[in-house]
Design a protein around this motif. Sequence first.
Motif, PDB file in Angstrom:
ATOM      1  N   LEU A 155       0.748  -1.311   0.194  1.00 26.98           N
ATOM      2  CA  LEU A 155       0.028   0.104  -0.145  1.00 26.98           C
ATOM      3  C   LEU A 155       0.837   1.441   0.060  1.00 26.98           C
ATOM      4  O   LEU A 155       0.663   2.342  -0.814  1.00 26.98           O
ATOM      5  CB  LEU A 155      -0.803   0.073   1.148  1.00 26.98           C
ATOM      6  CG  LEU A 155      -1.868   1.150   1.308  1.00 26.98           C
ATOM      7  CD1 LEU A 155      -2.734   1.211   0.231  1.00 26.98           C
ATOM      8  CD2 LEU A 155      -2.647   1.167   2.734  1.00 26.98           C
ATOM      9  N   LEU A 156       1.830   1.419   0.845  1.00 24.58           N
ATOM     10  CA  LEU A 156       2.721   2.705   0.904  1.00 24.58           C
ATOM     11  C   LEU A 156       3.553   2.683  -0.379  1.00 24.58           C
ATOM     12  O   LEU A 156       3.848   3.731  -0.744  1.00 24.58           O
ATOM     13  CB  LEU A 156       3.470   2.479   2.201  1.00 24.58           C
ATOM     14  CG  LEU A 156       2.791   2.385   3.668  1.00 24.58           C
ATOM     15  CD1 LEU A 156       3.830   2.376   4.725  1.00 24.58           C
ATOM     16  CD2 LEU A 156       2.231   3.693   3.763  1.00 24.58           C
ATOM     17  N   GLY A 157       4.320   1.563  -0.886  1.00 23.75           N
ATOM     18  CA  GLY A 157       4.509   1.672  -2.091  1.00 23.75           C
ATOM     19  C   GLY A 157       3.871   2.216  -3.208  1.00 23.75           C
ATOM     20  O   GLY A 157       4.472   2.981  -3.990  1.00 23.75           O
ATOM     21  N   TRP A 158       3.063   1.854  -3.142  1.00 28.90           N
ATOM     22  CA  TRP A 158       1.761   2.256  -4.286  1.00 28.90           C
ATOM     23  C   TRP A 158       1.611   3.774  -4.152  1.00 28.90           C
ATOM     24  O   TRP A 158       1.623   4.559  -5.090  1.00 28.90           O
ATOM     25  CB  TRP A 158       0.731   1.455  -4.357  1.00 28.90           C
ATOM     26  CG  TRP A 158      -0.459   2.132  -5.374  1.00 28.90           C
ATOM     27  CD1 TRP A 158      -0.175   1.875  -6.683  1.00 28.90           C
ATOM     28  CD2 TRP A 158      -1.675   2.309  -5.186  1.00 28.90           C
ATOM     29  NE1 TRP A 158      -1.467   2.581  -7.391  1.00 28.90           N
ATOM     30  CE2 TRP A 158      -2.241   2.543  -6.288  1.00 28.90           C
ATOM     31  CE3 TRP A 158      -2.390   2.567  -4.057  1.00 28.90           C
ATOM     32  CZ2 TRP A 158      -3.314   3.204  -6.399  1.00 28.90           C
ATOM     33  CZ3 TRP A 158      -3.500   2.989  -3.926  1.00 28.90           C
ATOM     34  CH2 TRP A 158      -4.149   3.125  -5.425  1.00 28.90           C
ATOM     35  N   LEU A 159       1.081   4.380  -2.981  1.00 26.60           N
ATOM     36  CA  LEU A 159       0.634   5.420  -2.706  1.00 26.60           C
ATOM     37  C   LEU A 159       1.934   6.586  -2.823  1.00 26.60           C
ATOM     38  O   LEU A 159       1.446   7.613  -3.366  1.00 26.60           O
ATOM     39  CB  LEU A 159       0.101   5.503  -1.423  1.00 26.60           C
ATOM     40  CG  LEU A 159      -1.169   4.927  -0.983  1.00 26.60           C
ATOM     41  CD1 LEU A 159      -1.656   4.994   0.161  1.00 26.60           C
ATOM     42  CD2 LEU A 159      -2.246   5.690  -1.810  1.00 26.60           C
ATOM     43  N   PHE A 160       2.858   6.174  -2.157  1.00 25.15           N
ATOM     44  CA  PHE A 160       4.007   7.371  -1.899  1.00 25.15           C
ATOM     45  C   PHE A 160       5.089   7.172  -2.909  1.00 25.15           C
ATOM     46  O   PHE A 160       5.942   8.215  -2.920  1.00 25.15           O
ATOM     47  CB  PHE A 160       4.503   7.442  -0.464  1.00 25.15           C
ATOM     48  CG  PHE A 160       3.552   7.550   0.616  1.00 25.15           C
ATOM     49  CD1 PHE A 160       2.862   9.118   0.754  1.00 25.15           C
ATOM     50  CD2 PHE A 160       3.044   6.705   1.422  1.00 25.15           C
ATOM     51  CE1 PHE A 160       1.947   9.265   1.610  1.00 25.15           C
ATOM     52  CE2 PHE A 160       1.954   6.813   2.351  1.00 25.15           C
ATOM     53  CZ  PHE A 160       1.379   8.226   2.384  1.00 25.15           C
ATOM     54  N   PHE A 161       5.366   6.154  -3.449  1.00 20.62           N
ATOM     55  CA  PHE A 161       6.435   5.761  -4.507  1.00 20.62           C
ATOM     56  C   PHE A 161       6.170   5.360  -5.686  1.00 20.62           C
ATOM     57  O   PHE A 161       7.178   5.095  -6.503  1.00 20.62           O
ATOM     58  CB  PHE A 161       7.578   4.861  -3.705  1.00 20.62           C
ATOM     59  CG  PHE A 161       8.116   5.116  -2.604  1.00 20.62           C
ATOM     60  CD1 PHE A 161       8.876   6.416  -2.105  1.00 20.62           C
ATOM     61  CD2 PHE A 161       7.652   4.611  -1.226  1.00 20.62           C
ATOM     62  CE1 PHE A 161       9.306   6.479  -0.980  1.00 20.62           C
ATOM     63  CE2 PHE A 161       7.978   4.920  -0.121  1.00 20.62           C
ATOM     64  CZ  PHE A 161       8.892   5.936   0.071  1.00 20.62           C
ATOM     65  N   ALA A 162       4.810   5.344  -6.121  1.00 22.87           N
ATOM     66  CA  ALA A 162       4.363   4.745  -7.308  1.00 22.87           C
ATOM     67  C   ALA A 162       5.422   3.496  -7.793  1.00 22.87           C
ATOM     68  O   ALA A 162       5.312   3.214  -8.857  1.00 22.87           O
ATOM     69  CB  ALA A 162       4.663   6.000  -8.497  1.00 22.87           C
TER      70      ALA A 162
END
Length: 295
Positions: free
Chosen positions: A253-260
């Motif tokens: 989730l965080l990789g997708w939200l903040f680092f694309a």
Amino acid sequence: MTPLSDNTKGALLMIASMAAFTFGDACVKGLGGVLPLSQILTLRGIVASLFIAGLAIALGHVRFDFPRSDWRLIALRSLAELGAAITFFYALFNMKLANVTALLQMLPLTVTLGSALFFREPVGWRRWLAIGIGFCGMLLIVRPGSEGFNAFTLSALGTVVCVTVRDLVTRRMSRAVPSLLVTLCASLTVVVFAATWSLWQDWQPLESRSALLLGGASLFIIGGYTFSVLVMRVGEVGFVAPFRFTGLVWALLLGWLFFAEWPETLTLVGAVTIVATGFFTLWRETRAKRRQAKT
């Protein structure tokens, strides 16, 4: 309102712990290329060490009435923790957050493998099969021979090795050793090494963004340690432990939200394979311990 059971409380605390640690890792990843790793480890480590020391004192874990032989194990564990910190963040700065986190889900398998090889702990054919399948899942993530297999991937695998050594050494310590004292020694080892290392690097000024991320990383690691201590006090280990795998969900989730970032399909298949076999291994170990307790 019906009160939550101990198992439910333990599961929620484990989920919170994994979320805190993963959010902290995301904050550190955001600092990659902005601050030297030595500076990050030093500043974050000082905050974490002060918190762990205060918690250890409050809980009465700062005591030294345990066998001297345990000090060698504490030293070895601290060195393994140091190796894990360096290799993990080196990989984290250069790989997708979810990919690194997925490889760390190998730990239940590698710890079981290490226990069988070095401590002669009995492992049935089902767990051996799970370990073999789990390693196949790992190969789907690293894919030797492909462009994605590089020094950063090897560094992430080095983290798995270091954490496995750390956990195996912890198992050999006597029960007289306070757990928070062990954690404090490891944290101080990382701080001392990072501070010494930083003498040969140029410290960078903390701008508003980097200060916010560094502060977030420090707060989240405090939250992670707090929840991990609380989770030891409620619920059955066999029920609560598998919720460690929620760290991968947070990483996705965080990789997708903040680092694309979003892992490739083969990577996701490998991650699911590792999680499934790790879950099965934990379940089988819990059953084995229950049988031993009854005999």
